[in-house]
Design a protein around this motif. Structure first.
Motif, short mmCIF file in Angstrom:
data_model
loop_
_atom_site.label_atom_id
_atom_site.label_comp_id
_atom_site.label_asym_id
_atom_site.label_seq_id
_atom_site.Cartn_x
_atom_site.Cartn_y
_atom_site.Cartn_z
N MET A 100 0.85 -1.18 0.00
CA MET A 100 0.00 0.00 0.00
C MET A 100 0.89 1.24 0.00
SD MET A 100 -2.90 1.23 2.68
CE MET A 100 -4.13 0.15 2.07
N TYR A 101 0.52 2.21 -0.75
CA TYR A 101 1.27 3.45 -0.85
C TYR A 101 0.51 4.55 -0.12
CZ TYR A 101 3.67 7.42 -2.87
OH TYR A 101 4.37 8.58 -3.03
N GLY A 102 1.20 5.39 0.61
CA GLY A 102 0.55 6.50 1.29
C GLY A 102 0.48 6.29 2.79
N ARG A 103 -0.25 7.17 3.45
CA ARG A 103 -0.39 7.13 4.90
C ARG A 103 -1.64 6.37 5.30
NH1 ARG A 103 0.75 13.37 4.86
NH2 ARG A 103 -0.88 13.50 6.40
N LEU A 104 -1.58 5.80 6.50
CA LEU A 104 -2.71 5.02 7.00
C LEU A 104 -3.56 5.83 7.97
CD1 LEU A 104 -0.99 1.58 7.67
CD2 LEU A 104 -2.30 2.31 5.66
N CYS A 105 -4.80 5.41 8.10
CA CYS A 105 -5.73 6.00 9.05
C CYS A 105 -5.17 5.87 10.46
CB CYS A 105 -7.08 5.28 8.93
SG CYS A 105 -8.39 5.96 9.97
N SER A 106 -5.37 6.89 11.29
CA SER A 106 -4.87 6.91 12.66
C SER A 106 -5.72 6.11 13.63
CB SER A 106 -4.81 8.36 13.18
OG SER A 106 -3.91 9.10 12.42
N LYS A 107 -6.91 5.72 13.22
CA LYS A 107 -7.80 4.98 14.12
C LYS A 107 -7.22 3.59 14.40
CE LYS A 107 -11.39 7.66 14.80
NZ LYS A 107 -11.94 7.95 16.09
N VAL A 108 -7.36 3.17 15.65
CA VAL A 108 -6.84 1.87 16.07
C VAL A 108 -7.46 0.75 15.24
CG1 VAL A 108 -6.71 0.26 18.01
CG2 VAL A 108 -6.45 2.71 18.41
N ALA A 109 -6.64 -0.15 14.77
CA ALA A 109 -7.04 -1.34 14.01
C ALA A 109 -7.58 -1.03 12.61
CB ALA A 109 -8.05 -2.19 14.79
N CYS A 110 -7.42 0.18 12.13
CA CYS A 110 -7.84 0.52 10.77
C CYS A 110 -6.60 0.52 9.88
CB CYS A 110 -8.52 1.89 10.72
SG CYS A 110 -9.14 2.30 9.07
N ALA A 111 -6.67 -0.22 8.79
CA ALA A 111 -5.53 -0.32 7.88
C ALA A 111 -5.81 0.36 6.54
CB ALA A 111 -5.17 -1.78 7.66
N ARG A 112 -6.86 1.20 6.49
CA ARG A 112 -7.20 1.88 5.24
C ARG A 112 -6.29 3.08 5.02
NH1 ARG A 112 -11.70 1.27 8.02
NH2 ARG A 112 -13.21 -0.27 7.41
N GLU A 113 -6.18 3.48 3.76
CA GLU A 113 -5.35 4.64 3.42
C GLU A 113 -6.04 5.93 3.86
OE1 GLU A 113 -2.84 6.44 -0.33
OE2 GLU A 113 -4.09 4.68 -0.62
N ALA A 114 -5.28 6.84 4.43
CA ALA A 114 -5.81 8.12 4.90
C ALA A 114 -6.11 9.04 3.71
CB ALA A 114 -4.80 8.80 5.82
#
Length: 68
Positions: free
Chosen positions: A1-15
């Motif tokens: 995955m390229y980019g930054r991840l969501c800051s929410k705990v246990a979330c692996a989606r791209e921000a």
């Protein structure tokens, strides 16, 4: 995955947005991804951006990106 991840705990989606708070003015600002590494900013994915809530009495300012 390229980019930054969501800051929410246990979330692996791209921000897709950055959330910042101004506690003195009881305001939360949500806008395009900010500079990386800011310890006072929280990156959120699209789902958490839509579900975001703030304490009662607070104001949310949503900065929309301009689209051509």
């Amino acid at each position: 995955m390229y980019g930054r991840l969501c800051s929410k705990v246990a979330c692996a989606r791209e921000a897709v947005a950055t959330l910042t708070y101004d506690y003195g003015d009881q305001m939360a600002a949500l806008g395009p991804l900010g500079a990386p590494g800011d310890p006072h900013a929280h990156d959120l994915c699209a789902i958490h951006t839509e579900r975001m809530s703030v304490p009662r009495g607070w104001v949310v300012v949503r900065h929309e990106t301009m689209r051509a």
